[in-house]
Design a protein around this motif. Structure first.
Motif, PDB file in Angstrom:
ATOM      1  N   ASP A 141      -8.692   3.584   0.047  1.00  0.00           N
ATOM      2  CA  ASP A 141      -9.362   4.190   1.138  1.00  0.00           C
ATOM      3  C   ASP A 141      -9.283   3.419   1.713  1.00  0.00           C
ATOM      4  O   ASP A 141      -9.100   3.210   3.492  1.00  0.00           O
ATOM      5  CB  ASP A 141      -9.810   5.319   0.864  1.00  0.00           C
ATOM      6  N   ARG A 142     -10.006   1.733   1.362  1.00  0.00           N
ATOM      7  CA  ARG A 142     -10.655   1.056   2.392  1.00  0.00           C
ATOM      8  C   ARG A 142      -9.133   0.281   3.262  1.00  0.00           C
ATOM      9  O   ARG A 142      -8.744  -0.653   3.977  1.00  0.00           O
ATOM     10  CB  ARG A 142     -11.380   0.174   2.271  1.00  0.00           C
ATOM     11  N   GLU A 143      -8.689   0.079   1.941  1.00  0.00           N
ATOM     12  CA  GLU A 143      -7.251  -0.688   2.759  1.00  0.00           C
ATOM     13  C   GLU A 143      -6.669   0.020   3.591  1.00  0.00           C
ATOM     14  O   GLU A 143      -6.102  -0.738   4.620  1.00  0.00           O
ATOM     15  CB  GLU A 143      -6.545  -0.687   1.185  1.00  0.00           C
ATOM     16  N   TRP A 161      -1.272   9.368   2.825  1.00  0.00           N
ATOM     17  CA  TRP A 161      -2.353   9.718   2.073  1.00  0.00           C
ATOM     18  C   TRP A 161      -3.435  11.200   1.775  1.00  0.00           C
ATOM     19  O   TRP A 161      -3.847  11.067   1.069  1.00  0.00           O
ATOM     20  CB  TRP A 161      -3.516   9.197   3.381  1.00  0.00           C
ATOM     21  N   ASP A 162      -2.914  11.837   3.015  1.00  0.00           N
ATOM     22  CA  ASP A 162      -3.122  13.391   2.728  1.00  0.00           C
ATOM     23  C   ASP A 162      -2.907  13.693   1.592  1.00  0.00           C
ATOM     24  O   ASP A 162      -3.589  15.014   0.937  1.00  0.00           O
ATOM     25  CB  ASP A 162      -2.962  14.020   4.074  1.00  0.00           C
ATOM     26  N   MET A 163      -1.568  13.000   1.920  1.00  0.00           N
ATOM     27  CA  MET A 163      -1.227  14.278   0.295  1.00  0.00           C
ATOM     28  C   MET A 163      -1.531  13.844  -1.198  1.00  0.00           C
ATOM     29  O   MET A 163      -1.561  14.818  -1.665  1.00  0.00           O
ATOM     30  CB  MET A 163       0.196  13.456   0.314  1.00  0.00           C
ATOM     31  N   THR A 212       5.270   3.270   9.552  1.00  0.00           N
ATOM     32  CA  THR A 212       4.329   3.767  10.896  1.00  0.00           C
ATOM     33  C   THR A 212       3.669   4.434  10.012  1.00  0.00           C
ATOM     34  O   THR A 212       3.112   5.019   9.531  1.00  0.00           O
ATOM     35  CB  THR A 212       5.284   5.119  12.040  1.00  0.00           C
ATOM     36  N   PRO A 213       1.783   4.374  10.587  1.00  0.00           N
ATOM     37  CA  PRO A 213       0.877   4.599  10.555  1.00  0.00           C
ATOM     38  C   PRO A 213       1.095   6.304  10.749  1.00  0.00           C
ATOM     39  O   PRO A 213       0.416   6.886   9.163  1.00  0.00           O
ATOM     40  CB  PRO A 213       0.307   4.112  11.634  1.00  0.00           C
ATOM     41  N   GLN A 214       1.524   7.075  11.085  1.00  0.00           N
ATOM     42  CA  GLN A 214       1.233   8.386  10.233  1.00  0.00           C
ATOM     43  C   GLN A 214       2.072   8.365   9.188  1.00  0.00           C
ATOM     44  O   GLN A 214       1.781   9.603   8.224  1.00  0.00           O
ATOM     45  CB  GLN A 214       2.397   8.453  11.621  1.00  0.00           C
ATOM     46  N   ASP A 215       2.937   7.622   8.839  1.00  0.00           N
ATOM     47  CA  ASP A 215       3.914   7.538   7.546  1.00  0.00           C
ATOM     48  C   ASP A 215       2.706   7.475   6.641  1.00  0.00           C
ATOM     49  O   ASP A 215       2.251   8.047   5.572  1.00  0.00           O
ATOM     50  CB  ASP A 215       5.097   6.609   7.356  1.00  0.00           C
ATOM     51  N   ILE A 216       1.573   6.842   6.256  1.00  0.00           N
ATOM     52  CA  ILE A 216       0.556   6.046   5.702  1.00  0.00           C
ATOM     53  C   ILE A 216      -0.111   7.050   5.492  1.00  0.00           C
ATOM     54  O   ILE A 216      -0.613   7.435   4.694  1.00  0.00           O
ATOM     55  CB  ILE A 216       0.184   5.043   6.624  1.00  0.00           C
ATOM     56  N   PHE A 274       1.253  -0.896  -0.187  1.00  0.00           N
ATOM     57  CA  PHE A 274      -0.479   0.099  -0.236  1.00  0.00           C
ATOM     58  C   PHE A 274       0.709   1.093  -0.093  1.00  0.00           C
ATOM     59  O   PHE A 274       0.511   2.052  -0.583  1.00  0.00           O
ATOM     60  CB  PHE A 274      -0.827  -0.203   1.332  1.00  0.00           C
ATOM     61  N   ASN A 275       2.057   1.134   0.459  1.00  0.00           N
ATOM     62  CA  ASN A 275       3.130   2.319   0.651  1.00  0.00           C
ATOM     63  C   ASN A 275       3.436   2.283  -0.868  1.00  0.00           C
ATOM     64  O   ASN A 275       3.882   3.559  -0.983  1.00  0.00           O
ATOM     65  CB  ASN A 275       3.530   1.954   1.948  1.00  0.00           C
ATOM     66  N   ASN A 276       3.954   1.426  -1.386  1.00  0.00           N
ATOM     67  CA  ASN A 276       3.872   2.003  -2.926  1.00  0.00           C
ATOM     68  C   ASN A 276       3.220   2.360  -4.010  1.00  0.00           C
ATOM     69  O   ASN A 276       3.425   3.308  -4.782  1.00  0.00           O
ATOM     70  CB  ASN A 276       4.350  -0.222  -3.401  1.00  0.00           C
ATOM     71  N   TRP A 277       1.789   1.769  -3.530  1.00  0.00           N
ATOM     72  CA  TRP A 277       0.974   2.481  -4.278  1.00  0.00           C
ATOM     73  C   TRP A 277       1.520   3.608  -4.059  1.00  0.00           C
ATOM     74  O   TRP A 277       1.082   4.527  -4.584  1.00  0.00           O
ATOM     75  CB  TRP A 277      -0.275   1.851  -3.676  1.00  0.00           C
ATOM     76  N   LEU A 278       0.934   3.766  -2.728  1.00  0.00           N
ATOM     77  CA  LEU A 278       1.045   6.026  -2.702  1.00  0.00           C
ATOM     78  C   LEU A 278       1.563   6.546  -3.129  1.00  0.00           C
ATOM     79  O   LEU A 278       1.902   7.606  -3.130  1.00  0.00           O
ATOM     80  CB  LEU A 278       0.783   5.945  -0.942  1.00  0.00           C
TER      81      LEU A 278
END
Length: 788
Positions: A576-578, A618-620, A610-614, A535-539
């Motif tokens: 967003d669900r992921e 995501w916010d970005m 970390t969740p903060q990173d995600i 998911f981080n790669n996708w972001l």
């Protein structure tokens, strides 16, 4: 050589070279021993000095003396004089000559006199004496000393040497450090001589100040006192006696015999006085013995009466130290108190028997003690004392053994209790620690393994606790005086042991529970890592795409980008669900930590994300999507504007291009196919030129549209084949063509007027010129210009 016989009263072997037979043990054969003895330089020196002093002690009575014993007796004169002095008899008249035979005759007279006294001399002849044979001379003098100084000594039916030895033993018996057993080593320390003097003259020597470790001082003291106060000359040297392992027996015996003769008269007077006093004191002594018996019997019976109750007291003491004091008291009784009473009892019996014997010998009636004080009464009381003593001793030893056993058990209990307490010290705090709450899974597993090792150690100490309890039980059964403190300590150990067992189980449960929780958290962290990574790669890809810079040149390309962007936005709900699922894993971890009071780990061991990173990424993405929308919309508007500009330019260019091309062709036709007069042609050309000039405003508008395209960086236009450069070139060609054609007509007018050519000539010339001009210029005017 003359052979001299020994007197019958003198034993065999009393001096060197003395032979024959006689009475007494002292007179055993000693010839071989004496021959060896005289070969010893130390003994020879002692004999020479002693015999010389002894001879002088008698010769001085005749006003003479000798200096050298083997030389001064050679002529026989002083030898004969010596015999006269010690015997008190007259010898035959000596020969006055100085010849050898005179000397031999005198010595033989002396030897004959000795033989007449019953002395049997063997191997001693006058010739050896005259020749100065030291060995023979000393042997002869020793024979004289034995006969005239020792033989007549008699003490308690012993005589000669044995009598003298017994006399010395009797006189020195009361003195410390004195034990006279012979006439050599017993005299080396000088104390025996000092004891003899002190026994008879205590005023001459302070015996208490003498030291056994000062033999030279003791000997010199005896020699000096004897010479000064007893008229006994110094016959020996202290150093010779001390430094000789075995002093010469003959020298010592000679010197000691002088003391016997010095004190013999005083002893005889003392004996007579003692006999008189003894007769007078017999009755007084008997009375005194009776009184002493009564007194001693009363005191002894009273002491027994007081002692038996003490010995029959069997009240034990609680401590070993108290029983040790009882044992010490009993030992003091045995060592200090009882021995004098034993001595009193013995003395009582001795006094009783002595008294009865004396009374019987005195023909007096037997002594009858008071009632209850008979010897049998005292013996019975003494047996009762010893029975009580034996019982008390057995009880003491039994009690001490019991207390020793108790003390041993108590010490063992204390030692094992101390060891156990030292082992348990800090264990409760250790087991109560909650260190696992902030530990990682690996650390918790390490703590669990360490706890398992502690449990093994704890189990191993179970036997020690049981042994401590068994010791306490045994101390209680043996009635240990400090059983209360032992029980208290044992109870504390048992309570602590139970507490340790409880804490151990609690800690194991807590560690196992924590291990399971951390394993669950570890699985969740692993799941988080597996899902968060893609998911981080996708972001990251989405952010990269949304921030990507594009380059489009048409509305179609912009619309294609907008279509792709709309497709991306369609995937955002699923993303967003992921994201929610990924963050939900972390939320589950936090929920577990909050539920069980754990401090969540700051990092995931499987991923640094970390969740903060995600959430941040995501916010970005969410911010970049509308921005991308706006950018695409702006780009679409710009491309649409550019498209309008293209169409507007193309519409004018598509009109101007053909118009210019038509005008160019028309001017060409005019130039090649002119009819009429030159003035008519000029008028027609001027009209065309004016029309062209009037068309210039259309060119300027096209330039304006071109400038707009340039400013919008639009360099291609699919709606027209005419570019602004083409239009400019065609326009310039058109202007050039019209100007040149007008110039040609003007030149023709000038030529006509100057040459006077007719109209026909001019037409012919123009026709010829136009043919070539049309071939060379006309077709190339728009061929590549406006068509390109």
């Amino acid at each position: 050589m003359m052979m001299v016989m020994q007197p019958e009263g003198l034993g065999v072997g009393e001096g060197p070279f003395v032979g024959g037979s006689g009475g007494g043990e002292y007179m055993e054969q000693e010839e071989d021993w004496d021959r060896d003895l005289l070969l010893d330089p130390a003994w020879e020196k002692q004999q020479r000095k002693t015999f010389t002093a002894w001879c002088n002690s008698h010769l001085r009575k005749a006003g003479t003396q000798i200096e050298n014993i083997e030389e001064d007796f050679r002529n026989g004169l002083k030898l004969m004089l010596l015999l006269e002095v010690i015997s008190g008899e007259r010898l035959p008249r000596p020969d006055k000559g100085k010849m050898r035979f005179h000397k031999i005759a005198n010595v033989n007279k002396a030897l004959d006199f000795i033989a007449s006294k019953g002395v049997k001399l063997v191997s001693i002849g006058a010739e050896e004496i005259v020749d100065g044979n030291l060995k023979m001379t000393l042997g002869m003098i020793w024979t004289i000393i034995l006969r005239f100084a020792i033989q007549d000594i008699s003490v308690e039916e012993t005589s000669a040497k044995e009598g003298l030895l017994l006399w010395c033993q009797r006189k020195t018996a009361p003195y410390r450090n004195v034990n006279v057993q012979n006439f050599h080593t017993s005299w080396k320390d000088g104390l025996a001589l000092c004891a003899l003097i002190h026994r008879h003259r205590p005023d001459l020597i302070d015996y208490a100040k003498l030291r056994k470790d000062d033999p030279v001082g003791n000997l010199n003291t005896a020699f000096e006192v004897a010479e000064k106060y007893l008229d006994i000359p110094r016959m020996l040297d202290a150093e010779d006696i001390v430094n000789t392992p075995k002093p010469d027996e003959k020298a010592i015996m000679t010197y000691v015999s002088c003391f016997y003769h010095a004190f013999a008269g005083a002893e005889q007077a003392e004996t007579a006085a003692n006999r008189i006093c003894k007769v007078l004191a017999v009755n007084q002594e008997n009375e005194k013995l009776m009184e002493e018996y009564e007194k001693l019997a009363s005191e002894l019976l009273e002491w027994i009466r007081r002692t038996i109750p003490w010995l029959e007291n069997r009240v034990g003491e609680p401590s070993m130290s108290a029983m040790q004091r009882k044992l010490e008291d009993f030992r003091d009784y045995r060592r200090l108190h009882k021995p004098p009473r034993v001595q009193e009892k013995c003395q009582l019996e001795i006094n009783f028997n002595t008294l009865q014997t004396k009374l019987r010998l005195s023909h007096r009636p037997a002594f009858m003690p008071s009632e209850g004080k008979l010897v049998s009464d005292i013996a019975n009381a003494w047996r009762g004392l010893e029975q009580a003593e034996k019982g008390y001793e057995d009880w003491l030893l039994s009690e001490i053994r019991r207390l020793q056993r108790l003390q041993h058990l108590a010490e063992k209990f204390q030692q094992k209790a101390s060891l156990h307490e030292a082992w348990t010290r800090g264990k409760e705090d250790m087991l109560s620690q909650r260190d696992y709450e902030s530990a990682s899974l690996q650390e918790v597993r390490a703590l669990l393994r360490r706890h398992e090792a502690f449990e093994s150690d704890l189990a191993a100490h179970q036997d020690r606790v049981e042994h401590i309890a068994a010791l306490a039980q045994e101390l209680n059964e043996l009635d240990y005086h400090e059983a209360a403190s032992v029980n208290s300590r044992c109870q504390a150990i048992c309570d602590q042991w139970d507490a340790l067992g409880t804490l151990t189980q609690k800690r194991r449960d807590a560690l196992e529970r924590m291990e399971k929780l951390l394993e669950t958290i570890d699985q969740l962290q692993l799941e988080f890592a597996r899902r968060a990574a893609p998911f981080n790669n996708w972001l990251d890809g989405a952010v990269e795409d949304l921030q990507d810079v594009w380059l489009v040149h048409s509305v179609e390309e912009t619309q294609s980008l907008m279509t792709a962007h709309e497709q991306f936005k369609a995937t955002l709900p699923e993303a967003d669900r992921e994201r929610g699922a990924v963050l939900g894993i972390q939320g589950e971890i936090q929920k577990i930590c909050q539920t069980y009071g754990l401090r969540p780990s700051a990092t995931n061991p499987y991923i640094s994300l970390t969740p903060q990173d995600i959430n941040s990424k995501w916010d970005m993405v969410r911010k970049l999507v509308p921005s991308r929308d706006q950018t695409l919309q702006g780009e679409l508007a710009r491309q649409q504007l550019n498209e309008r500009l293209r169409r507007q330019f193309a519409a004018q260019a598509n009109a101007i291009g053909p118009w210019i091309q038509g005008k160019v062709e028309e001017v060409g036709r005019l130039a090649t196919g002119m009819v009429g007069s030159l003035e008519d042609q000029m008028a027609a050309l001027r009209q065309q030129e004016q029309n062209i000039i009037n068309y210039k405003s259309n060119i300027d508008r096209l330039e304006g549209d071109h400038q707009l395209l340039q400013e919008s960086l639009v360099f291609d236009n699919k709606h027209t084949v005419y570019s602004m450069e083409h239009i400019r070139v065609g326009w310039e060609q058109l202007l050039t063509s019209i100007a040149r054609t007008i110039n040609e007509v003007e030149n023709q007018v000038l030529t006509r007027d100057a040459k006077g050519l007719s109209q026909e000539q001019l037409n012919e010339f123009r026709a010829s010129f136009n043919h070539f001009d049309r071939v060379s210029r006309g077709p190339a005017l728009w061929g590549g210009g406006l068509g390109g």
